[in-house]
Design a protein around this motif. Structure first.
Motif, PDB file in Angstrom:
ATOM      1  N   UNK A  10       7.969  32.768  -7.264  1.00 35.80           N
ATOM      2  CA  UNK A  10       9.284  32.408  -7.744  1.00 35.80           C
ATOM      3  C   UNK A  10      10.338  32.655  -6.671  1.00 35.80           C
ATOM      4  N   UNK A  11      11.467  32.072  -6.915  1.00 33.05           N
ATOM      5  CA  UNK A  11      12.546  31.983  -5.949  1.00 33.05           C
ATOM      6  C   UNK A  11      12.859  33.298  -5.243  1.00 33.05           C
ATOM      7  N   UNK A  12      13.183  34.369  -5.983  1.00 34.71           N
ATOM      8  CA  UNK A  12      13.646  35.602  -5.368  1.00 34.71           C
ATOM      9  C   UNK A  12      12.607  36.306  -4.540  1.00 34.71           C
ATOM     10  N   UNK A  30      22.762  29.142  -1.753  1.00 42.06           N
ATOM     11  CA  UNK A  30      22.059  27.877  -1.519  1.00 42.06           C
ATOM     12  C   UNK A  30      20.564  28.092  -1.447  1.00 42.06           C
ATOM     13  N   UNK A  31      20.175  29.174  -0.775  1.00 45.48           N
ATOM     14  CA  UNK A  31      18.750  29.442  -0.641  1.00 45.48           C
ATOM     15  C   UNK A  31      18.118  29.743  -1.990  1.00 45.48           C
ATOM     16  N   UNK A  32      18.815  30.489  -2.824  1.00 48.88           N
ATOM     17  CA  UNK A  32      18.286  30.794  -4.154  1.00 48.88           C
ATOM     18  C   UNK A  32      18.048  29.529  -4.945  1.00 48.88           C
ATOM     19  N   UNK A 345      16.667  29.229 -12.475  1.00 51.49           N
ATOM     20  CA  UNK A 345      17.615  28.879 -11.419  1.00 51.49           C
ATOM     21  C   UNK A 345      17.099  27.679 -10.642  1.00 51.49           C
ATOM     22  N   UNK A 346      17.959  26.693 -10.461  1.00 51.49           N
ATOM     23  CA  UNK A 346      17.543  25.470  -9.799  1.00 51.49           C
ATOM     24  C   UNK A 346      17.073  24.407 -10.766  1.00 51.49           C
TER      25      UNK A 346
END
Length: 662
Positions: A10-12, A30-32, A345-346
């Motif tokens: 996942x993202x984080x 933005x990166x998240x 998120x996203x």
């Protein structure tokens, strides 16, 4: 690009404290968002083994083809001109399975816990010959074989554990193991498409340093590696293709583009390396160009989406060798034309592909990719290879995902499309694990497959590999090619590439050998070439001539009064042109074979300075979208180009002299 519960991090989890501090709050935000984009090439795995009658029938003709491959219109054909349908699968691993954090030696740090050991997955569990035999059993006739640029240069021997079921491979480098796998596949009659999947050897495809061909390396390294790989397998004619790069997408700051001429221009980069492969390394390879996978920030209210092959309609590739271009696209249920595939998120409110009704899905798929094969006699007409699609197997409980797979397979069958399932090989323990693969092996070497009786995908897979489609000889087709000297030379002629610069300092555009210029844009410098009516024009004696004045306009033959006319001598036709800025600089006149074109002062003037003038039913497609265009008829050739140098004019093309073929 997505977050999935089947093993994609996942993202984080991609972020370390030093990276967060370096990026700052804006970049971190933005990166998240971007790290939530789902790895399309990474979607997971699937399942297969004992073949049904349909799959066995498909497998029985695996070796019944003659290399090399080429294209005729929307079809891929073998050396005998017979249709060769890519019924492919992806054998991943050599491009990397490490998720990007933790130890590379720890299986838990690899996608779905499947540690490939920097080589094609499964060589620790089954002999390579057994794996390859499994591919043939389930009806596969070709394999997309991913690699990373790091693999090409990796001199570290593979671990003994990584090749436990193939002890003869101990002590070899990843590239040497890749060589062996290529040899086993082609020795079994399968075609191999080399796929540059990543820069670095790690799992694809979020914000991972592999977003573009030049994200973690220079363009020069990327091109040199492709020439190296193309030459390495040149003598093995069942290595049939070069899939240039996987899922080109946005990084933290920048989008890729299709035709802007900068260092993020995927159209220009793929055009250049494709031509280099054909002219400097291996002229037999198909050149596979995937569309753009993602642009923009995946947040409602911000522009974002998955362009796929839509830009091809307005700007298509013209390689130095006609009949070598294949376009490709990827589709998964959990992504969408404007959905990254993320959860949380996203994740946006845009529809995923699985949310569309069957009719809506057909419309979206045709708009994004399948139009390239459906529309004939266009500059963009080419085969489309769906080089990745897939879905979870035994443990997939999402009804929408299952329905999408059935509907997508139906469309592949309906369109008689070339395809490659992602992936072929996976792991299992006690028949559990990452269930996407069509073939799974456990640590004891026991195989589990799609035809073992408990995999819901079996019927759809059998329908797909056993589907009736076009077979036999495909007749040669008319070639239509776009010239786009937007940002530099666009010389699609091998013959002209071997000759000195014919207009130093100008941008030059030349038709592929065998084709003639048929159309020009009033502004924007685009052109259209074809061999319509004549077929390929064989090179005639005498070299090409550059004309920059009116020397060949005969008395009484003023076909564009008050305009400067760049006209070829009798017996020659326009095969190219040069421009300086927006202005036409010269025309390139080639000698026509005897008996092909008329001589004398006849012809008609086609004006296009105030509107399109392309005839009632022009072929070739819109080769200069948004610009006025002129085009000669199918049974004509361009003998001259006129422009005006009067005050306020940009000296752009205004008229064509069109003369009849014999």
């Amino acid at each position: 690009m997505v977050s999935r519960k089947d093993g994609i991090r996942r993202r984080g989890e991609f972020l370390s404290p030093p990276l967060c501090g370096f990026l700052g709050k804006a970049a971190l935000a933005a990166l998240l968002l971007l790290t939530s984009l789902a790895p399309l090439a990474s979607a997971s795995a699937a399942t297969a083994a004992v073949p049904t009658t349909a799959a066995a029938s498909a497998a029985s003709v695996t070796e019944d083809w003659t290399a090399p491959l080429s294209t005729r219109g929307r079809w891929i054909v073998d050396a005998d001109g017979d249709r060769f349908k890519l019924r492919s699968g992806n054998w991943h691993g050599a491009s990397g399975t490490w998720n990007g954090s933790g130890s590379t030696d720890d299986d838990a740090g690899h996608h779905a816990g499947e540690n490939s050991g920097r080589i094609p997955l499964g060589l620790d569990r089954a002999p390579v010959a057994e794996i390859v035999a499994g591919f043939r059993e389930i009806g596969v006739n070709s394999v997309r074989l991913p690699f990373s640029n790091e693999m090409v240069h990796d001199s570290r021997p593979v671990t003994d554990d990584a090749v436990a079921a193939n002890p003869a491979l101990r002590g070899r480098t990843p590239l040497q193991v890749y060589d062996t796998v290529v040899g086993e596949l082609t020795g079994a009659g399968l075609a191999v498409i080399l796929n540059n999947h990543t820069n670095t050897t790690r799992w694809c495809c979020g914000v991972d340093g592999n977003e573009r061909w030049n994200t973690s390396q220079s363009v020069q390294t990327w091109e040199d590696d492709w020439l190296f790989m193309a030459r390495r397998y040149k003598d093995n004619q069942r290595v049939v293709g070069a899939d240039l790069y996987n899922e080109v997408r946005r990084n933290v700051w920048d989008d890729p583009n299709w035709g802007l001429g900068d260092d993020h221009d995927w159209f220009a980069a793929s055009q250049r390396v494709g031509d280099r492969i054909l002219t400097e390394a291996n002229a037999n390879l198909l050149i596979v160009v995937e569309g753009i996978n993602w642009t923009g920030i995946p947040v409602d209210g911000f522009a974002h989406g998955r362009p796929t092959l839509e830009p091809v309609r307005n700007l298509s590739h013209t390689l130095v060798d006609s009949g070598k271009l294949v376009y490709s696209a990827h589709f998964y249920d959990y992504t969408g034309p404007n959905h990254s595939g993320a959860t949380g998120t996203g994740e946006t409110t845009d529809s995923r592909y699985r949310d569309f009704s069957p009719a809506e899905l057909i419309d979206v798929l045709n708009r994004q990719a399948f139009f390239v094969t459906a529309e004939q006699d266009r500059h963009f007409t080419a085969p489309v290879w769906i080089s990745e699609f897939g879905v979870g197997g035994r443990e997939e409980t999402n009804a929408k995902a299952r329905a999408w797979f059935e509907n997508f397979v139906d469309h592949l069958i309906r369109t008689d499309a070339d395809f490659a399932y992602w992936p072929l090989v996976g792991w299992h323990e006690n028949r559990r694990g990452n269930g996407w693969a069509l073939l799974h092996w456990d640590s004891a070497g026991r195989r589990m497959g799609v035809y073992d009786g408990d995999d819901w995908r079996a019927a759809a897979w059998s329908r797909l590999v056993g589907a009736a489609g076009r077979t036999g000889r495909v007749a040669p087709v008319t070639e239509w090619s776009m010239l786009s000297p937007d940002h530099g030379d666009f010389i699609a002629s091998r013959r002209m590439r071997a000759l000195p610069d014919f207009d130093s300092g100008a941008r030059k555009a030349v038709c592929p050998d065998g084709q003639r210029l048929l159309g020009l844009a009033h502004t924007g410098n685009r052109g259209l070439c074809s061999d319509v009516t004549t077929g390929p024009l064989a090179a005639a004696g005498g070299g090409p001539e550059v004309v920059k004045d009116e020397r060949y306009v005969a008395p009484g033959g003023d076909w564009a009064s008050g305009y400067t006319k760049l006209q070829c001598a009798d017996g020659r036709f326009v095969s190219g042109y040069s421009v300086r800025g927006a202005a036409v600089s010269g025309v390139l006149c080639a000698v026509a074979p005897a008996g092909v074109i008329t001589a004398g002062t006849g012809g008609r003037t086609v004006w296009f300075d105030r509107g399109d003038n392309r005839g009632a039913a022009p072929k070739g497609g819109d080769f200069a979208s948004g610009r006025y265009k002129g085009q000669c008829a199918d049974d004509e050739y361009v003998a001259g180009v006129a422009y005006t140098g009067r005050l306020g004019s940009s000296r752009t093309p205004d008229a064509l002299l069109c003369r009849k073929l014999r």
